[in-house]
Structures are given as structure tokens and as C-alpha cells.
Design a protein around this motif. Structure first.
Motif, PDB file in Angstrom:
ATOM      1  N   SER A   1      13.394  -6.748   6.039  1.00 22.65           N
ATOM      2  CA  SER A   1      12.980  -8.012   5.430  1.00 22.65           C
ATOM      3  C   SER A   1      11.531  -7.993   4.967  1.00 22.65           C
ATOM      4  O   SER A   1      10.955  -9.049   4.704  1.00 22.65           O
ATOM      5  CB  SER A   1      13.192  -9.169   6.418  1.00 22.65           C
ATOM      6  OG  SER A   1      12.429  -8.979   7.596  1.00 22.65           O
ATOM      7  N   THR A   2      10.924  -6.799   4.861  1.00 21.10           N
ATOM      8  CA  THR A   2       9.561  -6.699   4.345  1.00 21.10           C
ATOM      9  C   THR A   2       9.589  -6.270   2.880  1.00 21.10           C
ATOM     10  O   THR A   2      10.623  -5.825   2.354  1.00 21.10           O
ATOM     11  CB  THR A   2       8.729  -5.667   5.135  1.00 21.10           C
ATOM     12  OG1 THR A   2       9.071  -4.336   4.704  1.00 21.10           O
ATOM     13  CG2 THR A   2       8.951  -5.799   6.640  1.00 21.10           C
ATOM     14  N   ALA A   3       8.444  -6.387   2.238  1.00 20.60           N
ATOM     15  CA  ALA A   3       8.333  -5.977   0.832  1.00 20.60           C
ATOM     16  C   ALA A   3       8.568  -4.485   0.649  1.00 20.60           C
ATOM     17  O   ALA A   3       8.861  -4.035  -0.458  1.00 20.60           O
ATOM     18  CB  ALA A   3       6.957  -6.359   0.288  1.00 20.60           C
ATOM     19  N   TRP A   4       8.455  -3.724   1.741  1.00 20.08           N
ATOM     20  CA  TRP A   4       8.524  -2.263   1.649  1.00 20.08           C
ATOM     21  C   TRP A   4       9.786  -1.671   2.252  1.00 20.08           C
ATOM     22  O   TRP A   4       9.951  -0.441   2.238  1.00 20.08           O
ATOM     23  CB  TRP A   4       7.296  -1.653   2.329  1.00 20.08           C
ATOM     24  CG  TRP A   4       6.013  -2.065   1.687  1.00 20.08           C
ATOM     25  CD1 TRP A   4       5.218  -3.117   2.032  1.00 20.08           C
ATOM     26  CD2 TRP A   4       5.368  -1.440   0.566  1.00 20.08           C
ATOM     27  NE1 TRP A   4       4.112  -3.190   1.209  1.00 20.08           N
ATOM     28  CE2 TRP A   4       4.178  -2.172   0.306  1.00 20.08           C
ATOM     29  CE3 TRP A   4       5.662  -0.333  -0.225  1.00 20.08           C
ATOM     30  CZ2 TRP A   4       3.294  -1.825  -0.722  1.00 20.08           C
ATOM     31  CZ3 TRP A   4       4.783   0.014  -1.246  1.00 20.08           C
ATOM     32  CH2 TRP A   4       3.623  -0.729  -1.482  1.00 20.08           C
ATOM     33  N   THR A   5      10.695  -2.479   2.781  1.00 17.48           N
ATOM     34  CA  THR A   5      11.874  -1.917   3.460  1.00 17.48           C
ATOM     35  C   THR A   5      13.191  -2.571   3.046  1.00 17.48           C
ATOM     36  O   THR A   5      14.226  -2.281   3.645  1.00 17.48           O
ATOM     37  CB  THR A   5      11.733  -2.030   4.995  1.00 17.48           C
ATOM     38  OG1 THR A   5      11.492  -3.402   5.353  1.00 17.48           O
ATOM     39  CG2 THR A   5      10.602  -1.152   5.500  1.00 17.48           C
ATOM     40  N   SER A   6      13.192  -3.418   2.038  1.00 23.94           N
ATOM     41  CA  SER A   6      14.419  -4.125   1.658  1.00 23.94           C
ATOM     42  C   SER A   6      15.492  -3.194   1.103  1.00 23.94           C
ATOM     43  O   SER A   6      16.671  -3.564   1.039  1.00 23.94           O
ATOM     44  CB  SER A   6      14.093  -5.217   0.634  1.00 23.94           C
ATOM     45  OG  SER A   6      13.528  -4.659  -0.546  1.00 23.94           O
ATOM     46  N   HIS A   7      15.111  -1.992   0.712  1.00 27.14           N
ATOM     47  CA  HIS A   7      16.073  -1.024   0.167  1.00 27.14           C
ATOM     48  C   HIS A   7      16.960  -0.433   1.257  1.00 27.14           C
ATOM     49  O   HIS A   7      18.024   0.131   0.954  1.00 27.14           O
ATOM     50  CB  HIS A   7      15.314   0.103  -0.558  1.00 27.14           C
ATOM     51  CG  HIS A   7      16.182   1.023  -1.361  1.00 27.14           C
ATOM     52  ND1 HIS A   7      16.685   0.698  -2.600  1.00 27.14           N
ATOM     53  CD2 HIS A   7      16.646   2.277  -1.090  1.00 27.14           C
ATOM     54  CE1 HIS A   7      17.408   1.705  -3.062  1.00 27.14           C
ATOM     55  NE2 HIS A   7      17.398   2.671  -2.177  1.00 27.14           N
ATOM     56  N   TYR A   8      16.558  -0.572   2.517  1.00 25.36           N
ATOM     57  CA  TYR A   8      17.286   0.020   3.632  1.00 25.36           C
ATOM     58  C   TYR A   8      18.210  -1.007   4.286  1.00 25.36           C
ATOM     59  O   TYR A   8      18.066  -2.217   4.102  1.00 25.36           O
ATOM     60  CB  TYR A   8      16.308   0.553   4.687  1.00 25.36           C
ATOM     61  CG  TYR A   8      15.381   1.632   4.191  1.00 25.36           C
ATOM     62  CD1 TYR A   8      15.837   2.924   3.987  1.00 25.36           C
ATOM     63  CD2 TYR A   8      14.045   1.351   3.909  1.00 25.36           C
ATOM     64  CE1 TYR A   8      14.992   3.927   3.534  1.00 25.36           C
ATOM     65  CE2 TYR A   8      13.187   2.335   3.461  1.00 25.36           C
ATOM     66  CZ  TYR A   8      13.664   3.623   3.271  1.00 25.36           C
ATOM     67  OH  TYR A   8      12.818   4.604   2.818  1.00 25.36           O
TER      68      TYR A   8
ATOM     69  N   GLY B   1      12.515   8.760   2.241  1.00 27.37           N
ATOM     70  CA  GLY B   1      11.283   7.986   2.130  1.00 27.37           C
ATOM     71  C   GLY B   1      11.161   7.192   0.847  1.00 27.37           C
ATOM     72  O   GLY B   1      10.356   6.257   0.762  1.00 27.37           O
ATOM     73  N   LEU B   2      11.963   7.531  -0.144  1.00 28.11           N
ATOM     74  CA  LEU B   2      11.848   6.875  -1.447  1.00 28.11           C
ATOM     75  C   LEU B   2      12.140   5.378  -1.349  1.00 28.11           C
ATOM     76  O   LEU B   2      11.615   4.583  -2.139  1.00 28.11           O
ATOM     77  CB  LEU B   2      12.787   7.543  -2.449  1.00 28.11           C
ATOM     78  CG  LEU B   2      12.668   7.111  -3.907  1.00 28.11           C
ATOM     79  CD1 LEU B   2      11.267   7.337  -4.444  1.00 28.11           C
ATOM     80  CD2 LEU B   2      13.694   7.862  -4.758  1.00 28.11           C
ATOM     81  N   GLY B   3      12.942   4.991  -0.380  1.00 26.44           N
ATOM     82  CA  GLY B   3      13.301   3.585  -0.236  1.00 26.44           C
ATOM     83  C   GLY B   3      12.122   2.660  -0.029  1.00 26.44           C
ATOM     84  O   GLY B   3      12.175   1.488  -0.431  1.00 26.44           O
ATOM     85  N   PHE B   4      11.045   3.149   0.578  1.00 31.14           N
ATOM     86  CA  PHE B   4       9.857   2.304   0.757  1.00 31.14           C
ATOM     87  C   PHE B   4       9.295   1.885  -0.595  1.00 31.14           C
ATOM     88  O   PHE B   4       8.869   0.738  -0.778  1.00 31.14           O
ATOM     89  CB  PHE B   4       8.792   3.046   1.558  1.00 31.14           C
ATOM     90  CG  PHE B   4       9.067   3.070   3.034  1.00 31.14           C
ATOM     91  CD1 PHE B   4       8.578   2.079   3.866  1.00 31.14           C
ATOM     92  CD2 PHE B   4       9.822   4.091   3.585  1.00 31.14           C
ATOM     93  CE1 PHE B   4       8.827   2.098   5.220  1.00 31.14           C
ATOM     94  CE2 PHE B   4      10.100   4.127   4.951  1.00 31.14           C
ATOM     95  CZ  PHE B   4       9.596   3.124   5.768  1.00 31.14           C
ATOM     96  N   PHE B   5       9.302   2.808  -1.548  1.00 35.18           N
ATOM     97  CA  PHE B   5       8.715   2.538  -2.856  1.00 35.18           C
ATOM     98  C   PHE B   5       9.703   1.790  -3.759  1.00 35.18           C
ATOM     99  O   PHE B   5       9.304   0.913  -4.523  1.00 35.18           O
ATOM    100  CB  PHE B   5       8.248   3.848  -3.482  1.00 35.18           C
ATOM    101  CG  PHE B   5       7.289   4.599  -2.595  1.00 35.18           C
ATOM    102  CD1 PHE B   5       5.939   4.255  -2.574  1.00 35.18           C
ATOM    103  CD2 PHE B   5       7.730   5.585  -1.728  1.00 35.18           C
ATOM    104  CE1 PHE B   5       5.055   4.922  -1.740  1.00 35.18           C
ATOM    105  CE2 PHE B   5       6.853   6.246  -0.889  1.00 35.18           C
ATOM    106  CZ  PHE B   5       5.508   5.907  -0.884  1.00 35.18           C
ATOM    107  N   LEU B   6      10.991   2.098  -3.640  1.00 32.83           N
ATOM    108  CA  LEU B   6      12.005   1.354  -4.386  1.00 32.83           C
ATOM    109  C   LEU B   6      12.094  -0.082  -3.888  1.00 32.83           C
ATOM    110  O   LEU B   6      12.361  -1.005  -4.675  1.00 32.83           O
ATOM    111  CB  LEU B   6      13.371   2.044  -4.253  1.00 32.83           C
ATOM    112  CG  LEU B   6      13.491   3.419  -4.912  1.00 32.83           C
ATOM    113  CD1 LEU B   6      14.840   4.035  -4.565  1.00 32.83           C
ATOM    114  CD2 LEU B   6      13.326   3.315  -6.421  1.00 32.83           C
ATOM    115  N   SER B   7      11.881  -0.287  -2.595  1.00 30.44           N
ATOM    116  CA  SER B   7      11.904  -1.641  -2.040  1.00 30.44           C
ATOM    117  C   SER B   7      10.852  -2.503  -2.699  1.00 30.44           C
ATOM    118  O   SER B   7      11.087  -3.677  -3.030  1.00 30.44           O
ATOM    119  CB  SER B   7      11.642  -1.604  -0.529  1.00 30.44           C
ATOM    120  OG  SER B   7      12.659  -0.925   0.157  1.00 30.44           O
ATOM    121  N   LEU B   8       9.674  -1.937  -2.914  1.00 28.67           N
ATOM    122  CA  LEU B   8       8.581  -2.694  -3.526  1.00 28.67           C
ATOM    123  C   LEU B   8       8.961  -3.172  -4.914  1.00 28.67           C
ATOM    124  O   LEU B   8       8.751  -4.335  -5.275  1.00 28.67           O
ATOM    125  CB  LEU B   8       7.323  -1.821  -3.597  1.00 28.67           C
ATOM    126  CG  LEU B   8       6.156  -2.436  -4.385  1.00 28.67           C
ATOM    127  CD1 LEU B   8       5.598  -3.624  -3.630  1.00 28.67           C
ATOM    128  CD2 LEU B   8       5.102  -1.396  -4.651  1.00 28.67           C
TER     129      LEU B   8
END
Length: 220
Positions: free
Chosen positions: A122-129, A208-215
Motif C-alpha cells: 500500500s505504499t507508493a513504491w510497493t503497489s506492484h507486488y 526489484g523492478l516492481g519498486f520502480f514500476l509501482s511508482l
């Protein structure tokens, strides 16, 4: 989207972070530690490395860099900020995140591919997961043990602010915590290096790409 990547004296993963930003489809904007301007970016990454040689404490001097004054104010106004490894240490020193990072309990530098459990998406950096998803991301640090008092730890747990947790604690972090967020979820710090897991050619997969895609998904 424009994502600023800060370079401090001693940063060594700034180029890797910028590459991860580009692979995710955003524009990487270099930010210099001595320049208070953040160039109208949409988010900021504080990369790993050894800012100012880790003198005093890891991140303690970088916290006073002119660019950090601007970043702290912008983060409190909602700007997404990701601190990776040394960047996590800087965020704690700047009081954007609670707790501190201390010497690994083994007293040795740890460098390995690390299994993590995503605790919060639920953060700006982890919504992709997915919550509970297991991912593998490189870890490399000598001062990676996350510590805080029991009240702070309980608050982080109770408010869902533990972002990622170690599966097998490599450094003595309290409650296996590998990364946390602020209450708003726009500021995230973690010790493992997602920017080193964005390509099959050079990393242990692309977890690790999900952190950046989440943004990108959180701000478009």
C-alpha cells in the motif's frame, strides 16, 4: 515522469538506480548533493553507497546536504522518496523514517541474494507486488541491522508500515525488518538493493523492478 537520483560524495549505486528508473519507463534526473534544487521531479531516489565515507554514522553527514533540506520538506508534502541501503540510513538520520541502522550482528559485511517477504503493498513504491509475495533482491551492507525501541516497533507493525521482511535474518534486524515506510506511505527505506534486480542479464531475476514500476502506477 521525472525521478531524481541523488549523488552524494561516496555514492556508488546512483547510476544503477538511474538505470532502473529508465528500465521502468521513467526519466532519471541526476541531483547533486550540494544543490538544493530538485528540478521539479516527481519522485526521488536516495541510492546506496558510502556517503561521506560513512564517517560519524552512516548517513549522518549526508543528512545535512543542501539537497536534503528540499527533499525533507517535499517528502512531508507527499513527494515519493525511496532510500536504498545508505539511502535508508540517510532517511533515518533525517527523521523521515524512525529507527536506525547499526553494525550487522555478525560484525561482517553481508553480500548475497536475499529472500524477502512483501508485507505491505500500500505504499507508493510497493503497489506492484502482492502482499505476502516472496521476492529475491541482492543485499550488501555492513551496517544493515534495523533497530528501534519496542514502542516504535509496535507502531510500525500495528500501522502496517513494515514494507518488506527478511526470510532468514542476515544482519540481526529487529523483527526481521528489511524495509519500512512513513505513515503516509510515500517514503520508503529498505536495505536490500532492488536496482540490482531489474534485468535477467545482470541480476537474480527482475524482482526489484516492481519498486520502480509501482511508482509509475502510483503517480500517473
Amino acid at each position: 515522469m521525472r525521478v531524481g537520483v541523488v549523488t552524494f560524495p561516496g555514492s556508488l549505486d546512483d547510476r544503477d538506480a538511474a538505470r532502473a528508473v529508465r528500465i521502468a519507463g521513467a526519466e532519471a534526473v541526476p541531483l547533486w548533493h550540494a544543490d538544493p534544487s530538485i528540478s521539479d521531479v516527481d519522485a526521488v531516489v536516495l541510492p546506496g553507497g558510502f556517503s561521506y565515507g560513512d564517517y560519524l554514522r552512516c548517513g549522518a553527514i549526508a543528512r545535512f546536504a543542501p539537497v536534503m533540506d528540499t527533499i525533507v520538506d517535499a517528502a512531508r508534502d507527499g513527494l515519493p522518496v525511496l532510500g536504498i541501503c545508505n539511502g535508508f540510513q540517510v532517511l533515518c538520520e533525517a527523521h523521515l523514517l524512525p529507527g536506525a541502522l547499526i553494525r550487522n550482528d555478525s560484525r561482517k559485511f553481508v553480500c548475497r541474494d536475499q529472500l524477502l517477504i512483501v508485507e505491505s503493498n500500500s505504499t507508493a513504491w510497493t503497489s506492484h507486488y502482492r502482499q505476502g509475495q516472496e521476492i529475491v533482491i541482492p543485499l550488501k551492507n555492513g551496517e544493515g541491522g534495523f533497530v528501534a525501541d519496542e514502542r516504535t516497533l509496535d507502531e510500525l507493525e500495528g500501522e502496517g508500515r513494515v514494507v518488506v521482511r527478511y526470510a532468514g535474518n542476515p544482519n540481526g534486524s529487529y523483527r526481521d525488518i528489511a524495509g519500512i515506510s512513513n505513515a503516509a506511505g510515500n517514503v520508503v527505506g529498505l536495505m536490500p538493493h532492488p536496482e540490482h534486480a531489474v534485468e535477467d542479464l545482470t541480476g537474480p531475476g527482475t524482482d526489484g523492478l516492481g519498486f520502480f514500476l509501482s511508482l509509475i502506477g502510483a503517480t500517473v
